[in-house]
Design a protein around this motif. Sequence first.
Motif, PDB file in Angstrom:
ATOM      1  N   VAL A   1      32.937  48.092  38.082  1.00  0.00           N
ATOM      2  CA  VAL A   1      31.565  47.636  38.346  1.00  0.00           C
ATOM      3  C   VAL A   1      30.635  48.439  37.442  1.00  0.00           C
ATOM      4  CG1 VAL A   1      29.677  47.485  40.006  1.00  0.00           C
ATOM      5  CG2 VAL A   1      32.021  46.983  40.731  1.00  0.00           C
ATOM      6  N   LEU A   2      29.829  47.722  36.665  1.00  0.00           N
ATOM      7  CA  LEU A   2      28.893  48.371  35.761  1.00  0.00           C
ATOM      8  C   LEU A   2      27.495  48.140  36.305  1.00  0.00           C
ATOM      9  CD1 LEU A   2      30.908  46.983  32.859  1.00  0.00           C
ATOM     10  CD2 LEU A   2      30.475  49.432  33.121  1.00  0.00           C
ATOM     11  N   SER A   3      26.935  49.181  36.867  1.00  0.00           N
ATOM     12  CA  SER A   3      25.624  48.987  37.488  1.00  0.00           C
ATOM     13  C   SER A   3      24.619  50.052  37.085  1.00  0.00           C
ATOM     14  CB  SER A   3      25.762  48.973  39.015  1.00  0.00           C
ATOM     15  OG  SER A   3      26.307  50.206  39.440  1.00  0.00           O
ATOM     16  N   ASP A   4      25.031  50.984  36.263  1.00  0.00           N
ATOM     17  CA  ASP A   4      24.096  52.001  35.787  1.00  0.00           C
ATOM     18  C   ASP A   4      23.191  51.360  34.738  1.00  0.00           C
ATOM     19  OD1 ASP A   4      22.776  54.031  34.533  1.00  0.00           O
ATOM     20  OD2 ASP A   4      24.524  55.316  34.286  1.00  0.00           O
ATOM     21  N   PRO A   5      21.870  51.307  35.014  1.00  0.00           N
ATOM     22  CA  PRO A   5      20.975  50.648  34.063  1.00  0.00           C
ATOM     23  C   PRO A   5      21.137  51.185  32.635  1.00  0.00           C
ATOM     24  CG  PRO A   5      19.787  51.248  36.052  1.00  0.00           C
ATOM     25  CD  PRO A   5      21.151  51.858  36.164  1.00  0.00           C
ATOM     26  N   ALA A   6      21.444  52.465  32.496  1.00  0.00           N
ATOM     27  CA  ALA A   6      21.579  53.049  31.160  1.00  0.00           C
ATOM     28  C   ALA A   6      22.766  52.455  30.402  1.00  0.00           C
ATOM     29  CB  ALA A   6      21.755  54.561  31.262  1.00  0.00           C
TER      30      ALA A   6
ATOM     31  N   THR B   1      42.238  50.791  45.339  1.00  0.00           N
ATOM     32  CA  THR B   1      42.146  49.323  45.431  1.00  0.00           C
ATOM     33  C   THR B   1      40.689  48.912  45.314  1.00  0.00           C
ATOM     34  OG1 THR B   1      41.944  49.377  47.837  1.00  0.00           O
ATOM     35  CG2 THR B   1      44.183  49.160  46.943  1.00  0.00           C
ATOM     36  N   ILE B   2      40.490  47.620  45.103  1.00  0.00           N
ATOM     37  CA  ILE B   2      39.135  47.058  45.015  1.00  0.00           C
ATOM     38  C   ILE B   2      39.200  45.624  45.530  1.00  0.00           C
ATOM     39  CG2 ILE B   2      39.469  46.197  42.639  1.00  0.00           C
ATOM     40  CD1 ILE B   2      36.534  46.943  42.088  1.00  0.00           C
ATOM     41  N   ASP B   3      38.120  45.158  46.158  1.00  0.00           N
ATOM     42  CA  ASP B   3      38.042  43.736  46.526  1.00  0.00           C
ATOM     43  C   ASP B   3      37.056  43.063  45.570  1.00  0.00           C
ATOM     44  OD1 ASP B   3      37.532  41.215  47.486  1.00  0.00           O
ATOM     45  OD2 ASP B   3      37.808  41.829  49.585  1.00  0.00           O
ATOM     46  N   PRO B   4      37.542  42.351  44.579  1.00  0.00           N
ATOM     47  CA  PRO B   4      36.668  41.775  43.555  1.00  0.00           C
ATOM     48  C   PRO B   4      35.625  40.813  44.124  1.00  0.00           C
ATOM     49  CG  PRO B   4      38.963  41.662  42.878  1.00  0.00           C
ATOM     50  CD  PRO B   4      38.957  42.064  44.325  1.00  0.00           C
ATOM     51  N   ASP B   5      35.916  40.211  45.256  1.00  0.00           N
ATOM     52  CA  ASP B   5      34.982  39.235  45.813  1.00  0.00           C
ATOM     53  C   ASP B   5      33.806  39.866  46.532  1.00  0.00           C
ATOM     54  OD1 ASP B   5      36.510  37.155  44.897  1.00  0.00           O
ATOM     55  OD2 ASP B   5      37.728  37.074  46.736  1.00  0.00           O
ATOM     56  N   THR B   6      33.997  41.082  47.002  1.00  0.00           N
ATOM     57  CA  THR B   6      32.968  41.653  47.873  1.00  0.00           C
ATOM     58  C   THR B   6      32.391  42.977  47.399  1.00  0.00           C
ATOM     59  OG1 THR B   6      34.646  42.814  49.169  1.00  0.00           O
ATOM     60  CG2 THR B   6      34.053  40.589  49.899  1.00  0.00           C
ATOM     61  N   VAL B   7      32.975  43.561  46.380  1.00  0.00           N
ATOM     62  CA  VAL B   7      32.472  44.865  45.944  1.00  0.00           C
ATOM     63  C   VAL B   7      30.989  44.725  45.549  1.00  0.00           C
ATOM     64  CG1 VAL B   7      33.336  44.529  43.572  1.00  0.00           C
ATOM     65  CG2 VAL B   7      32.879  46.844  44.432  1.00  0.00           C
TER      66      VAL B   7
ATOM     67  N   ALA C   1      41.857  39.378  49.132  1.00  0.00           N
ATOM     68  CA  ALA C   1      42.096  40.690  49.723  1.00  0.00           C
ATOM     69  C   ALA C   1      41.949  41.761  48.657  1.00  0.00           C
ATOM     70  CB  ALA C   1      43.507  40.730  50.316  1.00  0.00           C
ATOM     71  N   PRO C   2      41.793  43.011  49.071  1.00  0.00           N
ATOM     72  CA  PRO C   2      41.763  44.085  48.076  1.00  0.00           C
ATOM     73  C   PRO C   2      43.020  44.068  47.205  1.00  0.00           C
ATOM     74  CG  PRO C   2      41.090  44.914  50.218  1.00  0.00           C
ATOM     75  CD  PRO C   2      41.589  43.517  50.435  1.00  0.00           C
ATOM     76  N   VAL C   3      42.824  44.371  45.931  1.00  0.00           N
ATOM     77  CA  VAL C   3      43.944  44.416  44.981  1.00  0.00           C
ATOM     78  C   VAL C   3      44.002  45.823  44.365  1.00  0.00           C
ATOM     79  CG1 VAL C   3      43.828  41.966  44.436  1.00  0.00           C
ATOM     80  CG2 VAL C   3      42.488  43.600  43.085  1.00  0.00           C
TER      81      VAL C   3
END
Lengths: 349, 349
Positions: B114-119, B34-40, B2-4
Amino acid sequence: MAPVRNARAIFNAIPAPNAFPEPGKTTVYDDSQTIDPDTVPLNGGFLVKTLVLSIDPFMRGRMRDPSIKSYAPPFFVGQPLNNYAVARVLRSEHPAIKAGDHVYGHLPFQEYVVLSDPAELGRDIFRVLENKEGLPWSAYLGVCGMPGQTAHHAWNEYSHAKPGETVFVTAAAGPVGATVVQLAKAEGLKVIASAGSDEKVAFVKSLGADVAFNYKTNDTKAMLEREGGIDIYWDNVGGPTLDAALGAAHRHARFIECGMISAYNSEPYMLKNVQLIVTREFKLSGFIVLSLHNKYLGRFYDEIPQMVASGQIKYTEDRSLGLEAAGEAIVSVQKGTNTGKKVMVVSDD
Amino acid sequence: MAPVRNARAIFNAIPAPNAFPEPGKTTVYDDSQTIDPDTVPLNGGFLVKTLVLSIDPFMRGRMRDPSIKSYAPPFFVGQPLNNYAVARVLRSEHPAIKAGDHVYGHLPFQEYVVLSDPAELGRDIFRVLENKEGLPWSAYLGVCGMPGQTAHHAWNEYSHAKPGETVFVTAAAGPVGATVVQLAKAEGLKVIASAGSDEKVAFVKSLGADVAFNYKTNDTKAMLEREGGIDIYWDNVGGPTLDAALGAAHRHARFIECGMISAYNSEPYMLKNVQLIVTREFKLSGFIVLSLHNKYLGRFYDEIPQMVASGQIKYTEDRSLGLEAAGEAIVSVQKGTNTGKKVMVVSDD
């Protein structure tokens, strides 16, 4: 040859701190001595006739109580002044020096001198000037002497200059600053230069400075900002000008700390931009020219006299004639009323 | 799953210049997200769980009006603080990073990111830590991280140390200073070290410093004179201590200008010994560690972690627990009340 006059300029009294020296009191002319150039004993040394003596700002600091230590030795009351000079050798018993040579080194302010102390005879102390370029001997006291060496050595050691960078040069009409301006222009830099009179500014512009201004009638900080900042600062003055340079300098700027004349006769100035040394990654390099001779002196004599002879490096002189003029010549340099490198001509040859 | 909770420490208000930041005002704790680590969604990047965050002196300089330029980017009001961190990778779509890796780099003060910025995904920004030595992850924020790099890189680049010389290290109980003390001892130097409490002094002595003193209860100038002066000054503090170091430094001394924390929260100090930069031929080198990475970072990771693992280099930590403690942790480093490298433990693993 019969004995001839051997006049001298004597250091006569220590001036008060923060006061200008007084001709006739601080220094006196004395023509009571004679010498016979043909017969005076040489004791393994050599006899010279003094041609030109240099008058430099740092001589003021030597007019102190001898108990006070500094990087240049003091003058002693009752003895002749001394400084850089060019002289012609009249007679020699020294194996490396012959009659007719012209030598550069430290000499007393005196018409004829016998140099016989072995400690003074090394080639580091007296240099035989070849002068293939046929320059006036006085040039070897300015642009081709200690001031030129100061500019040349430190520019090569500390500037890390790249074409297109900007350098700010203070006291730019003096023999050090003027040489820096021209070395920097020769390497393709933009040169901002400051000096203390409109005449000096005109001279600096004639050397090729891109921007030259009178710091007494312009705001240094505003000038540096208007020009987009600096990469190299040649410091002859310290104080608020150094602070302005710190504030206007780009990251990784180099500060060549040659002198801080603004601080020599006044209270300390509160620098506000010291932190920028860290955050903008500045490098500050203090130096005394003697420390750089081993690395650069040979190259200096290979490069600079021929650049002067070809007109690539220009210079100006302000000549005083005769040892009688020593006191006035010294004061003019302290007050900045000289109009070029101050030299004292003692004899034409 | 669940979200944590995904708690954050937010930069809330710019503190007044020359004032200390105030927990609860300058920075605030926020646990509303909150964040859901499994689904973010990862968008080609990776999700990390923050383990440890570094608290460093230079964070104060980032708490400024964003219109003011400086070497480190500003914090933005309403956004999380950010700094060096070690995090564990929970999920990854990035080819060079896999779940289970531990990464070192800049992270927001936040439990999950979440680190998704290519830079941000280049290896210069995030480094996968192998940690063959099995050190605590927090060590990679101090002696094996940016502070250790600061000491290692600049000591090698600027000290020009020779065995038998004397170095004076300020803030010597901090992660930079303590590493410098040990590198200098390993090279055969005499080390004089100062710190701000008797406990810190005891720690510095345990590292091998020849002389260590509490600068709050001893006169720095008198200490340096008693010890016969210095050849190298490692400056973390600036102000009157820098002035004392200038006064006590021998000719050709090197000043490694790493920081001036005394100036970050107060008015400028009037340095009285600036002239000595010229007459004693000092070299001052300001730097930011990032500028030296290209030359030294590979060597750093080859050398330092194993020296730490073997006990040849020692370190201490002062741990704060949880993002709630961020504000107090930052202030303690500005005031020097921390007792070792300040790290904030966000999660045990």
